[in-house]
Design a protein around this motif. Structure first.
Motif, PDB file in Angstrom:
ATOM      1  N   ARG A 122       0.870  -1.183   0.000  1.00 19.22           N
ATOM      2  CA  ARG A 122       0.000   0.000   0.000  1.00 19.22           C
ATOM      3  C   ARG A 122       0.910   1.238   0.000  1.00 19.22           C
ATOM      4  O   ARG A 122       1.445   1.610   1.040  1.00 19.22           O
ATOM      5  CB  ARG A 122      -0.893  -0.035   1.230  1.00 19.22           C
ATOM      6  N   PRO A 123       1.111   1.874  -1.178  1.00 20.98           N
ATOM      7  CA  PRO A 123       1.961   3.071  -1.238  1.00 20.98           C
ATOM      8  C   PRO A 123       1.198   4.328  -0.834  1.00 20.98           C
ATOM      9  O   PRO A 123      -0.029   4.403  -0.983  1.00 20.98           O
ATOM     10  CB  PRO A 123       2.368   3.130  -2.715  1.00 20.98           C
ATOM     11  N   SER A 124       1.926   5.301  -0.320  1.00 21.95           N
ATOM     12  CA  SER A 124       1.354   6.595   0.071  1.00 21.95           C
ATOM     13  C   SER A 124       2.335   7.698  -0.291  1.00 21.95           C
ATOM     14  O   SER A 124       3.535   7.580  -0.022  1.00 21.95           O
ATOM     15  CB  SER A 124       1.097   6.644   1.575  1.00 21.95           C
ATOM     16  N   TYR A 125       1.820   8.762  -0.868  1.00 22.64           N
ATOM     17  CA  TYR A 125       2.647   9.923  -1.204  1.00 22.64           C
ATOM     18  C   TYR A 125       2.894  10.752   0.061  1.00 22.64           C
ATOM     19  O   TYR A 125       1.973  11.012   0.834  1.00 22.64           O
ATOM     20  CB  TYR A 125       1.953  10.766  -2.266  1.00 22.64           C
ATOM     21  N   LEU A 126       4.132  11.147   0.287  1.00 17.82           N
ATOM     22  CA  LEU A 126       4.501  11.947   1.455  1.00 17.82           C
ATOM     23  C   LEU A 126       4.764  13.387   1.026  1.00 17.82           C
ATOM     24  O   LEU A 126       5.906  13.778   0.771  1.00 17.82           O
ATOM     25  CB  LEU A 126       5.734  11.353   2.139  1.00 17.82           C
ATOM     26  N   ALA A 127       3.710  14.168   0.956  1.00 14.35           N
ATOM     27  CA  ALA A 127       3.828  15.557   0.498  1.00 14.35           C
ATOM     28  C   ALA A 127       4.756  16.359   1.410  1.00 14.35           C
ATOM     29  O   ALA A 127       5.526  17.202   0.930  1.00 14.35           O
ATOM     30  CB  ALA A 127       2.449  16.207   0.434  1.00 14.35           C
ATOM     31  N   GLY A 128       4.710  16.098   2.708  1.00 16.81           N
ATOM     32  CA  GLY A 128       5.526  16.853   3.657  1.00 16.81           C
ATOM     33  C   GLY A 128       7.022  16.608   3.535  1.00 16.81           C
ATOM     34  O   GLY A 128       7.819  17.436   3.971  1.00 16.81           O
ATOM     35  N   GLN A 129       7.402  15.468   2.948  1.00 16.27           N
ATOM     36  CA  GLN A 129       8.822  15.166   2.750  1.00 16.27           C
ATOM     37  C   GLN A 129       9.266  15.418   1.315  1.00 16.27           C
ATOM     38  O   GLN A 129      10.449  15.298   0.998  1.00 16.27           O
ATOM     39  CB  GLN A 129       9.114  13.715   3.141  1.00 16.27           C
ATOM     40  N   SER A 130       8.324  15.738   0.463  1.00 20.70           N
ATOM     41  CA  SER A 130       8.631  15.969  -0.947  1.00 20.70           C
ATOM     42  C   SER A 130       8.912  17.454  -1.181  1.00 20.70           C
ATOM     43  O   SER A 130       8.426  18.314  -0.458  1.00 20.70           O
ATOM     44  CB  SER A 130       7.449  15.529  -1.820  1.00 20.70           C
ATOM     45  N   ASP A 131       9.710  17.711  -2.221  1.00 24.64           N
ATOM     46  CA  ASP A 131      10.023  19.081  -2.620  1.00 24.64           C
ATOM     47  C   ASP A 131      10.027  19.140  -4.147  1.00 24.64           C
ATOM     48  O   ASP A 131      11.085  19.053  -4.777  1.00 24.64           O
ATOM     49  CB  ASP A 131      11.375  19.508  -2.045  1.00 24.64           C
ATOM     50  N   PRO A 132       8.836  19.229  -4.760  1.00 21.36           N
ATOM     51  CA  PRO A 132       8.760  19.221  -6.223  1.00 21.36           C
ATOM     52  C   PRO A 132       9.623  20.296  -6.880  1.00 21.36           C
ATOM     53  O   PRO A 132      10.183  20.060  -7.953  1.00 21.36           O
ATOM     54  CB  PRO A 132       7.272  19.443  -6.504  1.00 21.36           C
ATOM     55  N   ALA A 165      12.468  21.206  -6.055  1.00 21.26           N
ATOM     56  CA  ALA A 165      13.844  20.690  -6.072  1.00 21.26           C
ATOM     57  C   ALA A 165      13.935  19.348  -6.804  1.00 21.26           C
ATOM     58  O   ALA A 165      15.001  18.730  -6.830  1.00 21.26           O
ATOM     59  CB  ALA A 165      14.361  20.541  -4.641  1.00 21.26           C
ATOM     60  N   GLY A 166      12.813  18.897  -7.385  1.00 23.60           N
ATOM     61  CA  GLY A 166      12.830  17.634  -8.128  1.00 23.60           C
ATOM     62  C   GLY A 166      12.898  16.421  -7.222  1.00 23.60           C
ATOM     63  O   GLY A 166      13.574  15.449  -7.536  1.00 23.60           O
ATOM     64  N   ALA A 207       7.242  -1.095   7.042  1.00 19.45           N
ATOM     65  CA  ALA A 207       7.092   0.097   6.204  1.00 19.45           C
ATOM     66  C   ALA A 207       8.463   0.577   5.775  1.00 19.45           C
ATOM     67  O   ALA A 207       9.451   0.424   6.497  1.00 19.45           O
ATOM     68  CB  ALA A 207       6.370   1.199   6.965  1.00 19.45           C
ATOM     69  N   SER A 208       8.526   1.150   4.585  1.00 21.91           N
ATOM     70  CA  SER A 208       9.763   1.714   4.062  1.00 21.91           C
ATOM     71  C   SER A 208       9.389   2.886   3.167  1.00 21.91           C
ATOM     72  O   SER A 208       8.236   3.306   3.130  1.00 21.91           O
ATOM     73  CB  SER A 208      10.557   0.646   3.299  1.00 21.91           C
ATOM     74  N   GLY A 209      10.362   3.410   2.438  1.00 21.40           N
ATOM     75  CA  GLY A 209      10.090   4.549   1.586  1.00 21.40           C
ATOM     76  C   GLY A 209      10.977   4.584   0.362  1.00 21.40           C
ATOM     77  O   GLY A 209      11.942   3.828   0.257  1.00 21.40           O
ATOM     78  N   CYS A 210      10.609   5.484  -0.546  1.00 24.41           N
ATOM     79  CA  CYS A 210      11.333   5.602  -1.805  1.00 24.41           C
ATOM     80  C   CYS A 210      11.245   7.039  -2.325  1.00 24.41           C
ATOM     81  O   CYS A 210      10.150   7.540  -2.553  1.00 24.41           O
ATOM     82  CB  CYS A 210      10.715   4.651  -2.827  1.00 24.41           C
ATOM     83  N   PRO A 211      12.392   7.699  -2.509  1.00 21.30           N
ATOM     84  CA  PRO A 211      12.380   9.003  -3.171  1.00 21.30           C
ATOM     85  C   PRO A 211      12.519   8.821  -4.682  1.00 21.30           C
ATOM     86  O   PRO A 211      13.153   7.876  -5.141  1.00 21.30           O
ATOM     87  CB  PRO A 211      13.616   9.688  -2.597  1.00 21.30           C
ATOM     88  N   LEU A 212      11.918   9.719  -5.435  1.00 26.35           N
ATOM     89  CA  LEU A 212      12.065   9.715  -6.892  1.00 26.35           C
ATOM     90  C   LEU A 212      12.390  11.123  -7.358  1.00 26.35           C
ATOM     91  O   LEU A 212      12.034  12.099  -6.700  1.00 26.35           O
ATOM     92  CB  LEU A 212      10.772   9.277  -7.584  1.00 26.35           C
ATOM     93  N   GLY A 213      12.988  11.218  -8.526  1.00 26.12           N
ATOM     94  CA  GLY A 213      13.278  12.500  -9.139  1.00 26.12           C
ATOM     95  C   GLY A 213      12.187  12.941 -10.097  1.00 26.12           C
ATOM     96  O   GLY A 213      12.347  13.940 -10.805  1.00 26.12           O
ATOM     97  N   THR A 214      11.084  12.182 -10.154  1.00 25.65           N
ATOM     98  CA  THR A 214       9.932  12.539 -10.985  1.00 25.65           C
ATOM     99  C   THR A 214       8.665  12.385 -10.142  1.00 25.65           C
ATOM    100  O   THR A 214       8.676  11.737  -9.102  1.00 25.65           O
ATOM    101  CB  THR A 214       9.827  11.633 -12.235  1.00 25.65           C
TER     102      THR A 214
END
Length: 135
Positions: free
Chosen positions: A19-29, A31-32, A90-97
């Motif tokens: 079950r994936p979830s977007y983490l808006a608070g840790q994202s910085d669009p 900055a990519g 639980a874990s996480g994954c950053p992406l550049g897109t």
């Protein structure tokens, strides 16, 4: 965190739900950088204990860049899952897109010494409100 539906695969009596979830608070669009968490549940429907020995992930971003990640266990553990029981982490994954996908497998060994790979279902990493990559 935005909840999304679960993705599921079953291999030889081992069910893997993600079950994936977007983490808006840790994202910085600007900055990519877009970040997702994912919750995994592994259910043992077999009649014998199984141990998760290793993981393999294939992470693809929206530009088609592929990164493969391999390693022992998950989150520093190689859990043994008894028949009828489950293991979750639980874990996480950053992406550049702003979107991408993940898929993979867990190398398992059962109490009889049989080794096999339990499939991790392909799942989509999408910013809420954006077009889904995988249905």
């Amino acid at each position: 965190m935005h909840d999304t539906r679960a993705y599921e695969a079953e291999t030889d009596g081992i069910v893997v739900r993600v079950r994936p979830s977007y983490l808006a608070g840790q994202s910085d669009p600007d900055a990519g950088r877009w970040v997702w968490a994912y919750q995994v549940e592994i259910v043992n429907l077999t009649g014998v204990p199984v141990q998760l020995m290793a993981r393999r992930w294939v992470i693809t971003d929206a530009r088609g860049h592929v990164e493969e990640v391999r390693g022992p266990g998950v989150i520093g553990e190689q859990p043994t899952i008894k028949p009828g029981e489950s293991y979750a982490y639980a874990s996480g994954c950053p992406l550049g897109t702003a979107s991408g996908s993940m898929v993979g497998g867990y190398s398992m060994i059962d109490a009889t010494g049989r080794t096999f790979e339990a499939a991790i279902p392909a799942f989509s990493l999408d910013v809420p409100g954006d077009r889904r990559v995988l249905n």
